[in-house]
Design a protein around this motif. Structure first.
Motif, PDB file in Angstrom:
ATOM      1  N   MET A  58      39.744  37.512  37.478  1.00 28.03           N
ATOM      2  CA  MET A  58      38.041  38.487  37.411  1.00 28.03           C
ATOM      3  C   MET A  58      38.289  39.697  38.695  1.00 28.03           C
ATOM      4  SD  MET A  58      35.170  36.690  35.934  1.00 28.03           S
ATOM      5  CE  MET A  58      34.077  38.279  36.430  1.00 28.03           C
ATOM      6  N   ALA A  70      35.830  38.082  30.392  1.00 27.76           N
ATOM      7  CA  ALA A  70      36.581  36.668  30.865  1.00 27.76           C
ATOM      8  C   ALA A  70      35.737  35.683  29.657  1.00 27.76           C
ATOM      9  CB  ALA A  70      36.179  36.170  31.776  1.00 27.76           C
ATOM     10  N   LYS A 290      33.885  30.148  38.696  1.00 31.84           N
ATOM     11  CA  LYS A 290      33.425  31.045  39.100  1.00 31.84           C
ATOM     12  C   LYS A 290      31.615  30.791  39.365  1.00 31.84           C
ATOM     13  CE  LYS A 290      32.982  35.491  38.885  1.00 31.84           C
ATOM     14  NZ  LYS A 290      33.556  36.763  40.141  1.00 31.84           N
TER      15      LYS A 290
END
Length: 449
Positions: A58, A70, A290
């Motif tokens: 990303m 994503a 993430k």
């Protein structure tokens, strides 16, 4: 085992005798188990590595991926798996399980190679989708080969060992990313997923063909030669042949039986449980690094949480399996999902102690990924032999819809810029629903599970 069964013979060739002193666990069992464990390991790496490299992907300026994009790419491989799982049953009946396994390994290895060199996000997603088709054929093929070559009394144990390969593949992806991702970039991590193709010549030479496939094709001489060469009991081959014939005759009836008055409630709640379970597994595997990065942890630390998630799942699957044998599958599965819900919800509070954070992630791994193995075994034990395979296959098929939605929904939440806590809450809620759903499954006719 029925001692009155006689060796399978063909009217076109003489009866072949088999060594009655067959080993309880012949060497071929360990060879097949090792190969199947390895291909599950490769699949675990290929599917798990996306979550590990996602934070870097990303930040890749050439593509400028949004969270929604994503998340969608993360689901492409899972959609491919759904397609592959549907196709593999037909293809394996035509060409055999060994050839299907070799094809699947080759396909996802080549696609990982191409994905590592993809010039655009669109092509990267396409390669991931095609790789998913290969991955979709691995689990049923490896499962069938493992069970078929394992002694009847050791099949559950062998299956559990084989399935840990998937978890350790995720562990390897997280480990390599922790040490090499920042210095060498995400393309190398994806490229490593192509290395299993190097083992294909070994598999071609040493993996025996599926005995079940040979029996259904009436190639009895070849089946008997394999049995004699590797000290496999012919009684088990007769047993397998009978099971396959029964399964073929009752295939359509088995589907109808799932929705009979007797089974419809169990079918519905098993499907809900599989949906929520796979929703959590693939959602967390894709977004945990993430999410932890957004929570303030550096890249290396955020990936280490993915390592903990998979490592605890591998150990938890074996421990929970033993617990389920002692206290019952329903209780253990429900409790495991409940513990996962609590741990995931507590992660939203961003505990100050890193030890506590690792502990919570470990419990989440045990309660989500680790529980899947017990859930597979539970549904297999719950339904009778006539519709056991159908029940598991349909439940997993419905569950894969949850697997596809998990990464997409995580991406949408980030795109909508909701508070980070909601990313944890949605998976915690799914765990609670899975825990309750299991409890609503009625006792089977025997009343034992």
């Amino acid at each position: 085992m029925n001692q009155n069964l006689k060796p399978v013979t063909s009217e076109h060739h003489p009866k072949v005798s088999v060594n009655p002193k067959a080993l309880s666990i012949p060497p071929i069992t360990w060879l097949v188990l090792a190969i199947c464990w390895f291909v599950m390991f490769a699949e675990g790496y290929d599917l798990g590595i996306y979550g590990a490299v996602l934070p870097s992907l990303m930040e890749y300026k050439e593509w400028s991926l949004s969270p929604a994009q994503a998340g969608a790419i993360g689901s492409y491989a899972l959609i491919g798996m759904l397609v592959g799982a549907v196709l593999v049953g037909t293809i394996t009946d035509m060409i055999g399980r060994k050839k299907v396994m070799i094809f699947c390994i080759t396909l996802f290895s080549v696609m990982m190679l191409l994905a590592s060199m993809a010039p655009s996000a669109e092509l990267f997603g396409l390669y991931r989708f095609i790789a998913g088709i290969g991955c979709g054929g691995i689990i049923p093929t490896a499962s069938a080969l493992t069970i078929e070559y394992a002694p009847a009394k050791r099949r559950s144990m062998m299956y559990a060992i084989m399935y840990t390969g998937y978890c350790f593949g995720g562990v390897m992806g997280a480990l390599l990313s922790m040490y090499f991702l920042q210095d060498f970039g995400w393309r190398l991590m994806i490229l490593i997923g192509a290395l299993p193709i190097l083992v294909v010549p070994f598999i071609i030479k040493f993996l025996p063909e599926s005995i079940g496939f040979l029996m259904t094709k009436k190639r009895y001489t070849e089946a008997e030669k394999i049995a004699n060469r590797h000290n496999i009991s012919m009684e088990s081959l007769n047993e397998f042949k009978s099971d396959k014939e029964s399964e073929t005759k009752n295939k359509f009836n088995a589907v109808a039986t799932l929705f009979s008055k007797q089974n419809v409630r169990a079918t519905v709640f098993f499907w809900i449980t599989f949906f929520m379970g796979l929703f959590m597994i693939y959602g967390l595997a894709t977004w945990l690094p993430k999410m932890m990065r957004e929570a303030g942890y550096p890249l290396g630390s955020s990936i280490s949480f993915l390592f903990m998630l998979n490592f605890s799942a591998a150990l938890g699957a074996l421990l929970a399996g033993a617990a389920a044998d002692r206290w019952g599958s329903k209780k253990v599965i429900s409790l495991s999902y409940l513990l996962a819900a609590i741990s995931i919800a507590l992660l939203s509070l961003k505990p100050s102690s890193i030890v506590v954070v690792y502990g919570l992630v470990g419990i989440a791994g045990f309660g989500t990924i680790g529980t899947t193995l017990i859930l597979n075994a539970y549904i297999s034990k719950y339904f009778s032999a006539e519709n056991r395979a159908t029940a598991l296959g349909w439940a997993l098929g419905f569950g894969r819809i949850g697997a596809i939605i998990g990464p997409i929904l995580g991406g949408l939440f980030m795109t909508w810029k909701l508070d980070l806590s909601w990313n944890f809450y949605v998976f915690a809620i799914a765990a609670i629903l899975a825990s309750l759903s299991v409890l609503l499954i009625p006792k089977n006719i025997g009343g034992k599970i």
